[in-house]
Design a protein around this motif. Structure first.
Motif, mmCIF file in Angstrom:
data_model
loop_
_atom_site.group_PDB
_atom_site.id
_atom_site.type_symbol
_atom_site.label_atom_id
_atom_site.label_comp_id
_atom_site.label_asym_id
_atom_site.label_seq_id
_atom_site.Cartn_x
_atom_site.Cartn_y
_atom_site.Cartn_z
ATOM 1 N N ARG A 1 -29.848 2.007 -39.014
ATOM 2 C CA ARG A 1 -30.448 1.912 -40.436
ATOM 3 C C ARG A 1 -29.594 2.685 -41.315
ATOM 4 O O ARG A 1 -29.105 2.092 -42.367
ATOM 5 N N ASP A 2 -29.382 3.848 -41.037
ATOM 6 C CA ASP A 2 -28.804 4.882 -41.815
ATOM 7 C C ASP A 2 -27.272 4.529 -42.021
ATOM 8 O O ASP A 2 -26.716 4.543 -43.051
ATOM 9 N N ALA A 3 -26.619 3.911 -40.761
ATOM 10 C CA ALA A 3 -25.299 3.536 -40.787
ATOM 11 C C ALA A 3 -25.192 2.063 -41.570
ATOM 12 O O ALA A 3 -24.027 2.091 -42.590
ATOM 13 N N ASP A 4 -26.179 1.360 -41.713
ATOM 14 C CA ASP A 4 -26.254 0.207 -42.520
ATOM 15 C C ASP A 4 -26.274 0.346 -44.029
ATOM 16 O O ASP A 4 -25.728 -0.064 -44.774
ATOM 17 N N GLN B 1 -43.656 11.112 -19.416
ATOM 18 C CA GLN B 1 -42.606 11.801 -20.207
ATOM 19 C C GLN B 1 -41.421 10.901 -20.326
ATOM 20 O O GLN B 1 -40.564 10.972 -21.517
ATOM 21 N N ARG B 2 -40.882 10.246 -19.343
ATOM 22 C CA ARG B 2 -39.705 9.208 -19.420
ATOM 23 C C ARG B 2 -39.973 8.352 -20.303
ATOM 24 O O ARG B 2 -39.155 7.909 -20.923
ATOM 25 N N TRP B 3 -41.276 7.569 -20.112
ATOM 26 C CA TRP B 3 -41.467 6.564 -21.309
ATOM 27 C C TRP B 3 -41.583 7.115 -22.770
ATOM 28 O O TRP B 3 -40.874 6.486 -23.437
ATOM 29 N N LEU B 4 -42.046 8.246 -23.116
ATOM 30 C CA LEU B 4 -41.909 8.713 -24.396
ATOM 31 C C LEU B 4 -40.552 9.156 -24.802
ATOM 32 O O LEU B 4 -40.189 9.048 -25.730
ATOM 33 N N ASP B 5 -39.699 9.840 -23.749
ATOM 34 C CA ASP B 5 -38.345 10.158 -24.079
ATOM 35 C C ASP B 5 -37.517 8.795 -24.398
ATOM 36 O O ASP B 5 -36.765 8.831 -25.372
ATOM 37 N N GLY B 6 -37.853 7.784 -23.563
ATOM 38 C CA GLY B 6 -37.176 6.547 -23.920
ATOM 39 C C GLY B 6 -37.420 5.832 -25.462
ATOM 40 O O GLY B 6 -36.624 5.285 -26.197
ATOM 41 N N ALA B 7 -38.771 6.065 -25.573
ATOM 42 C CA ALA B 7 -39.358 5.631 -26.796
ATOM 43 C C ALA B 7 -38.542 6.380 -27.916
ATOM 44 O O ALA B 7 -38.225 5.642 -28.931
ATOM 45 N N THR B 8 -38.510 7.897 -27.886
ATOM 46 C CA THR B 8 -37.950 8.603 -28.847
ATOM 47 C C THR B 8 -36.446 7.958 -28.904
ATOM 48 O O THR B 8 -36.059 7.992 -30.202
ATOM 49 N N ALA B 9 -35.666 7.927 -27.739
ATOM 50 C CA ALA B 9 -34.115 7.482 -27.930
ATOM 51 C C ALA B 9 -34.066 6.288 -28.827
ATOM 52 O O ALA B 9 -33.146 6.080 -29.706
ATOM 53 N N ARG B 10 -35.185 5.282 -28.498
ATOM 54 C CA ARG B 10 -34.941 3.940 -29.168
ATOM 55 C C ARG B 10 -35.421 4.238 -30.655
ATOM 56 O O ARG B 10 -34.474 3.455 -31.504
ATOM 57 N N LEU B 11 -35.873 5.065 -31.070
ATOM 58 C CA LEU B 11 -36.481 5.304 -32.432
ATOM 59 C C LEU B 11 -35.294 5.985 -32.956
ATOM 60 O O LEU B 11 -34.853 5.518 -34.256
ATOM 61 N N ASP B 12 -34.539 6.883 -32.413
ATOM 62 C CA ASP B 12 -33.527 7.668 -33.042
ATOM 63 C C ASP B 12 -32.230 6.564 -33.108
ATOM 64 O O ASP B 12 -31.483 6.676 -34.334
ATOM 65 N N GLU B 13 -31.874 5.814 -32.232
ATOM 66 C CA GLU B 13 -30.996 4.798 -32.448
ATOM 67 C C GLU B 13 -31.284 3.851 -33.544
ATOM 68 O O GLU B 13 -30.366 3.387 -34.045
ATOM 69 N N ALA B 14 -32.520 3.470 -33.745
ATOM 70 C CA ALA B 14 -32.799 2.403 -34.852
ATOM 71 C C ALA B 14 -32.719 3.249 -36.202
ATOM 72 O O ALA B 14 -32.044 2.639 -37.139
#
Length: 95
Positions: A89-92, A72-85
């Motif tokens: 992208r949206d900000a750019d 779950q921690r790995w998945l949460d980390g992956a989700t956070a990284r995707l959200d940041e990306a």
């Protein structure tokens, strides 16, 4: 000592180092998502087929809980990284 290392030490103390070693416990700091998921699937299979002592079954269940938390921690980390990306992208795109 980290909480995970403490829990592994506790399992080893409760059920014996031999049980922990026989069950193939790896310290959580050394395990990635795929390895944790594979080990968790193996534990589920072992528990479903039975044949272990009560002590071994409890140790397997506890290890499974640890592995599920790790996944779950790995998945949460992956989700956070995707959200940041996506946010970057949206900000750019707005500039």
């Amino acid at each position: 000592m980290s909480a995970r290392a403490g829990l592994l030490a506790l399992v080893a103390r409760w059920f014996g180092a031999a049980v922990a070693a026989r069950l193939g416990f790896l310290p959580m700091t050394e395990i990635g998502y795929e390895a944790a998921r594979a080990e968790l699937a193996d534990i589920v299979r072992k528990l479903e087929t039975g044949g272990q002592s009560l002590e071994e079954s409890l140790a397997l269940w506890q290890r499974g809980e640890e592995l599920a938390d790790t996944c779950q921690r790995w998945l949460d980390g992956a989700t956070a990284r995707l959200d940041e990306a996506i946010a970057a992208r949206d900000a750019d795109a707005e500039d």
